[in-house]
Design a protein around this motif. Structure first.
Motif, short mmCIF file in Angstrom:
data_model
loop_
_atom_site.label_atom_id
_atom_site.label_comp_id
_atom_site.label_asym_id
_atom_site.label_seq_id
_atom_site.Cartn_x
_atom_site.Cartn_y
_atom_site.Cartn_z
N THR A 177 58.15 38.76 43.70
CA THR A 177 58.01 39.86 42.74
C THR A 177 59.31 40.11 41.99
OG1 THR A 177 56.33 40.92 44.12
CG2 THR A 177 57.43 42.30 42.48
N THR A 178 60.44 40.14 42.71
CA THR A 178 61.72 40.39 42.05
C THR A 178 62.07 39.25 41.09
OG1 THR A 178 62.89 39.42 43.96
CG2 THR A 178 62.63 41.82 43.91
N ASP A 179 61.81 38.01 41.50
CA ASP A 179 62.06 36.88 40.60
C ASP A 179 61.13 36.95 39.39
OD1 ASP A 179 64.06 35.92 42.15
OD2 ASP A 179 62.94 34.24 43.00
N GLY A 180 59.90 37.38 39.62
CA GLY A 180 58.95 37.50 38.51
C GLY A 180 59.40 38.55 37.50
N LEU A 181 59.91 39.68 37.99
CA LEU A 181 60.42 40.72 37.09
C LEU A 181 61.63 40.22 36.31
CD1 LEU A 181 60.09 43.87 39.39
CD2 LEU A 181 58.68 43.28 37.41
N SER A 182 62.48 39.43 36.97
CA SER A 182 63.64 38.86 36.27
C SER A 182 63.20 37.91 35.17
CB SER A 182 64.54 38.13 37.27
OG SER A 182 65.09 39.02 38.21
N LEU A 183 62.18 37.11 35.47
CA LEU A 183 61.66 36.19 34.45
C LEU A 183 61.08 36.96 33.27
CD1 LEU A 183 59.89 33.45 36.60
CD2 LEU A 183 61.96 33.19 35.23
N LEU A 184 60.38 38.05 33.54
CA LEU A 184 59.82 38.86 32.45
C LEU A 184 60.93 39.45 31.58
CD1 LEU A 184 56.91 40.76 34.26
CD2 LEU A 184 56.71 38.94 32.55
N ALA A 185 62.04 39.88 32.23
CA ALA A 185 63.17 40.43 31.48
C ALA A 185 63.79 39.36 30.57
CB ALA A 185 64.22 40.99 32.43
N VAL A 186 63.93 38.14 31.11
CA VAL A 186 64.48 37.05 30.31
C VAL A 186 63.55 36.71 29.14
CG1 VAL A 186 65.11 34.61 30.32
CG2 VAL A 186 65.80 36.07 32.21
N LEU A 187 62.25 36.66 29.41
CA LEU A 187 61.29 36.36 28.35
C LEU A 187 61.30 37.44 27.27
CD1 LEU A 187 58.29 35.03 30.49
CD2 LEU A 187 59.73 33.71 28.92
N ALA A 188 61.47 38.69 27.69
CA ALA A 188 61.54 39.78 26.71
C ALA A 188 62.77 39.62 25.80
CB ALA A 188 61.59 41.13 27.43
N GLU A 189 63.90 39.21 26.40
CA GLU A 189 65.10 38.99 25.60
C GLU A 189 64.95 37.79 24.67
OE1 GLU A 189 67.83 41.07 25.42
OE2 GLU A 189 66.35 42.25 26.48
#
Length: 327
Positions: free
Chosen positions: A102-114
């Motif tokens: 879950t934490t890695d998934g949230l990090s990936l979402l943050a990177v994709l948003a950027e």
């Protein structure tokens, strides 16, 4: 030497400047450092760095996700055909895998948003005729050819007894150096203390990189990538140097036991130096480079003794919002 950060604190409040100076070089738990919400792992806020971060996180995310899927299927089989108690016992390690996925998934979402922000940005050019702050896009500057890098160490001007390390530098092909000030608060506005810091960083950049220009400073909201570009000229740099000399005199006066003036207005309301914390002998001490100092305690919420850096140093109770909050 006086760090640019301490000068910025002084412009905000003379007492805050003295405290900041006395804690230069300390990893003080009492002073919160600027943080990058959800993006502390991104080193330079560029497309290449974002893609590198995605490539670093994605394999681990995929590995943990597949392990979770297989693990929870096995737990279902165990619960359905063998023992519910055993499946519950094995649920803990499965939950740890799920938490990591879950934490890695949230990090990936943050990177994709950027990356999406970067893709949608249009190149931003700085208007050389501007006489005041101009709102610009961080990724727009990057797309226009500005290169972001992190200084490897602090810059110094021994003649002014000044040192400082900008958070980032934007560099152009014609050798311009633009210092970047990172902002991580909730109320993103331009303050005199930030402008003075950027002006001194500009001065240090010109001294460090002989022959280069430094005619702008960037105030960056690290959460939204919203920016203000601040024009910096010799007049503004001279004004900041004059402020630095006033600060130096205040430090001398404090060293000689003269009182530092009580702040006017309401700078104490959200000041970290004036924020009360529970008094714990030998643990919550206010620490300076010269060592810890005694606590000036007051009765806080629920009657427990509390103190603050500013209260300990100047023997008073700063007007922090804590004292107006309900217990």
């Amino acid at each position: 030497m006086i760090d640019v950060t301490s000068l910025g604190s002084y412009v905000f409040c003379a007492r805050a400047g003295v405290l900041s100076y006395k804690q230069q070089g300390l990893d003080s738990g009492n002073v919160e450092k600027p943080r990058v919400p959800n993006l502390s792992y991104v080193p330079a806020f560029t497309e290449d760095e974002l893609k590198e971060e995605f490539d670093r996180i994605f394999p681990a995310f995929l590995r943990y996700s597949l392990s979770c899927l297989i693990g929870f299927l096995l737990l279902w089989v165990i619960a359905a055909f063998f023992s519910v108690s055993l499946s519950l016992l094995l649920l803990l390690p499965g939950s740890l895998l799920a938490w990591k996925a879950t934490t890695d998934g949230l990090s990936l979402l943050a990177v994709l948003a950027e990356l999406s922000r970067h893709k949608d940005a249009t190149p931003s050019q700085l208007d050389s005729t501007a006489t005041g702050p101009v709102e610009v896009s961080w990724y727009g500057l990057i797309k226009d050819g500005y290169i972001s890098f992190k200084p490897k160490g602090r810059y110094e001007d021994l003649s002014l007894n000044l040192c400082g390390q900008p958070w980032r530098i934007l560099q152009t092909t014609n050798a311009d150096r633009i210092p970047v000030f990172n902002y991580s608060g909730s109320n993103f506005v331009i303050r005199d203390s930030q402008i003075m810091r950027l002006a001194l960083y500009s001065h240090l950049c010109k001294k460090e990189f002989r022959g280069s220009k430094s005619e702008w400073g960037i105030l960056l909201d690290v959460a939204t990538k919203r920016c203000f570009a601040i024009p910096i000229d010799d007049h503004l740099r001279s004004k900041a140097i004059k402020e630095l000399k006033r600060f130096s005199r205040v430090l001398d006066e404090d060293q000689n036991g003269q009182p530092v003036k009580t702040p006017a207005g309401s700078p104490c309301e959200n000041c970290l130096f004036g924020k009360p914390r529970p008094f714990i002998s030998g643990v919550s001490d206010t620490r300076f480079t010269t060592g810890p100092i005694g606590a000036n305690t007051h009765s806080g919420h629920h009657g427990q003794p509390v103190h603050s850096d500013c209260g300990d140093k100047f023997d008073w109770r700063p007007h922090h919002r804590y004292w107006h909050e309900n217990s």
